[in-house]
Scaffold this active site. Structure first.
Site, PDB file in Angstrom:
ATOM      1  CG  ASP A  81       6.014   3.894   0.910  1.00 42.65           C
ATOM      2  OD1 ASP A  81       6.268   4.625   1.888  1.00 42.65           O
ATOM      3  OD2 ASP A  81       4.862   3.697   0.482  1.00 42.65           O
TER       4      ASP A  81
ATOM      5  CE  LYS B 164       1.731   5.529   8.083  1.00 42.56           C
ATOM      6  NZ  LYS B 164       0.305   5.568   8.263  1.00 42.56           N
TER       7      LYS B 164
ATOM      8  CE1 TYR C 243      -3.615   2.572   0.482  1.00 38.16           C
ATOM      9  CE2 TYR C 243      -2.390   3.308   2.414  1.00 38.16           C
ATOM     10  CZ  TYR C 243      -3.406   3.497   1.486  1.00 38.16           C
ATOM     11  OH  TYR C 243      -4.210   4.613   1.553  1.00 38.16           O
TER      12      TYR C 243
HETATM   13  N1  PLP Z   1       2.877   4.350   2.120  1.00 41.11           N
HETATM   14  C1  PLP Z   1       2.744   3.466   3.125  1.00 41.11           C
HETATM   15  C2  PLP Z   1       3.739   2.358   3.246  1.00 41.11           C
HETATM   16  C3  PLP Z   1       1.704   3.581   4.053  1.00 41.11           C
HETATM   17  O1  PLP Z   1       1.588   2.690   5.036  1.00 41.11           O
HETATM   18  C4  PLP Z   1       0.804   4.651   3.910  1.00 41.11           C
HETATM   19  C5  PLP Z   1      -0.292   4.824   4.871  1.00 41.11           C
HETATM   20  O2  PLP Z   1      -0.442   4.140   5.838  1.00 41.11           O
HETATM   21  C6  PLP Z   1       0.972   5.541   2.843  1.00 41.11           C
HETATM   22  C7  PLP Z   1       2.021   5.370   1.967  1.00 41.11           C
HETATM   23  C8  PLP Z   1       0.030   6.683   2.678  1.00 41.11           C
HETATM   24  O3  PLP Z   1       0.298   7.614   3.691  1.00 41.11           O
HETATM   25  P1  PLP Z   1      -0.824   8.662   4.146  1.00 41.11           P
HETATM   26  O4  PLP Z   1      -1.907   7.892   4.821  1.00 41.11           O
HETATM   27  O5  PLP Z   1      -0.082   9.605   5.056  1.00 41.11           O
HETATM   28  O6  PLP Z   1      -1.298   9.344   2.912  1.00 41.11           O
END
Ligand code: PLP
Length: 453
Positions: A238, A267, A146
């Site tokens: 990521d 985060k 994700y």
């Molecule tokens: N990338 C990863 C690995 C994530 O776990 C998340 C969200 O949990 C995102 C991107 C998207 O981040 P956001 O919810 O701050 O848009």
């Protein structure tokens, strides 16, 4: 005790259904039945809901809350001062430079940064940057990974059969995104053989954190790095979840000893406020406007309140040995869970690393604990149990899913332990958790696992 039909949470949810879509602002929040608990306040490692129920919280805001619900004094003071000075300006500030310098000083692969407002924005911009820099369109991602809710990465399927992962995503996006199984070297080699010259980037979490925590098998990152180098593609990590959590201040890439070309953060680097960032090699990052022609901009980019919260958070983490604390509690929790699972539900798997943990309702495979097989095989294919390990997102999702929602999650919530309502999302130990919290959490798990609720 909780989530009963006469509770204040129930009444609030009923009311919210009339003004917010599905009563919430992010779908996962609606999953608890019969109603989500509405929060009154946080208190250390606990959440207190509007009915006065207290929960030992392992959602931790889905990752940003490294310290739990009470911000350390320097973070609180910095935020108050930033608010008092006027919340934002739309012109540069010194604190965004300081946060960028802190990250560059600690994360080897990062030479330049761009701050945005969420992980979703960060991965979307990283994809555009990779495409603009390489002049190619295709991006390889991991199945069941994700990266936020935007078109490029809401894609399901495999290299030969890809489809949009949500209504509203045009087929054209699925044509440019290639999902592959995490940890499968044969598939990624085959994809590069067939499409190498079209691939702008491989985008992956260093470990999958959104499908139950799947750790990399030995050599997988190196294979990705080599294939990207060989074919002129970029490797993007990521680190939205893992950044400044797994591997501490060096992040997961430091722990695993791999240098990606680009990294996305979010985060923890916002100290509890909305944030995202793209970082990487200067030569690539300069392709962003204003130095290059890849467009990216935002009214709230580098928001001063967020920047100071992030900077003070990372400084506090460095100065107070926060990672030793959270990692040790994470280890104790995983180890206690492992003993319980072995005794009561040997068909389940305990997984996680550093301050992350999860029980997977899937095949008997304790082998993913902390990246090492308990039998000492380090997940090498010659291990007789290797075939049983959940190595890909699909392995994890093949496990029992109904039990979590129907009985397991509510039974733990009723015992004062708050897990992620979605079975596949990571759970986190914070600096506010104590050994007593871990003990009472294990007691609650013991009751639930032993009665096979
Ligand atoms: N990338 C990863 C690995 C994530 O776990 C998340 C969200 O949990 C995102 C991107 C998207 O981040 P956001 O919810 O701050 O848009």
């Amino acid at each position: 005790m909780v989530r009963e039909c006469h509770s204040s949470s129930y009444k609030l949810y009923d009311r919210a259904l009339e003004s917010l879509v599905g009563g919430v602002n992010s779908p996962v929040r609606a999953e608890p039945r019969p109603t989500p608990s509405f929060v009154d306040r946080g208190d250390g490692a606990e959440l207190v809901d509007v009915d006065g129920n207290r929960y030992c919280d392992y959602i931790m805001g889905y990752g940003p809350l490294l310290f739990g619900h009470d911000l350390p004094e320097p973070v609180r003071e910095g935020v108050s001062e930033a608010v008092a000075d006027g919340p934002m300006y739309g012109v540069p500030t010194d604190v965004e430079v300081e946060l960028a310098e802190f990250i560059i000083d600690h994360v080897e692969s990062v030479e330049r940064l761009r701050f945005v407002n969420s992980g979703t924005e960060a991965t979307a911009a990283a994809a555009r940057l990779a495409r603009g820099y390489t002049g190619r369109d295709k991006i390889v991602v991991m199945q069941s990974g994700y990266h936020g809710g935007h078109e490029s990465f809401l894609v399901d399927g495999n290299v030969d059969d890809r489809k949009p992962g949500s209504a509203g995503v045009p087929d054209a996006f699925a044509a440019e995104t290639i999902p592959v199984p995490f940890n499968d070297e044969d598939v990624i080699r085959d994809v590069f053989e067939r499409h190498g010259s079209e691939i702008a980037a491989v985008l992956t979490e260093p470990l999958l954190g959104n499908c139950g925590i799947v750790l990399p098998v030995e050599g997988y990152h190196e294979t990705l790095r080599d294939l990207c180098d060989e074919h002129g593609s970029l490797l993007i990590f990521d680190e939205v979840i893992t950044g400044f959590r797994v591997g501490g201040l060096q992040c997961a890439q430091g722990k695993y000893g791999i240098e990606p070309d680009l990294t996305t953060f979010a985060k923890i680097i916002g100290g509890g406020f909305p944030v995202g960032a793209i970082g990487g090699r200067a030569e690539i990052m300069q392709a962003f406007a204003p130095t290059g022609d890849v467009f990216e901009s935002g009214t709230f980019n580098g928001h001063p309140v967020t920047m100071v919260a992030g900077l003070e958070t990372l400084r506090f983490a460095r100065e107070h040995d926060v990672y030793s604390h959270v990692n040790e509690l994470g280890r104790q929790l995983r180890s206690g869970l492992q003993d319980l699972v072995e005794e009561h539900t040997p068909e389940y798997t305990v997984t996680g690393i550093d301050s992350m943990f999860k029980i997977l309702f899937t095949r008997d495979a304790p082998d993913t604990m902390d990246g090492h097989c308990r039998a000492g095989c380090k997940q090498r294919p010659e291990c007789p149990r290797f075939e049983l390990c959940p190595k890909t997102g699909a392995d994890v999702r093949a496990g029992e899913t109904d039990r979590w929602k129907r009985t397991f999650w509510p039974a733990l919530a009723d015992r004062g332990v708050l897990l992620t309502p979605n079975q596949f999302e990571s759970q986190f130990v914070s600096y506010a958790h104590t050994e007593d919290d871990i003990e009472r959490t294990l007691d609650a798990y013991q009751e639930v696992l032993s009665t096979k609720v």
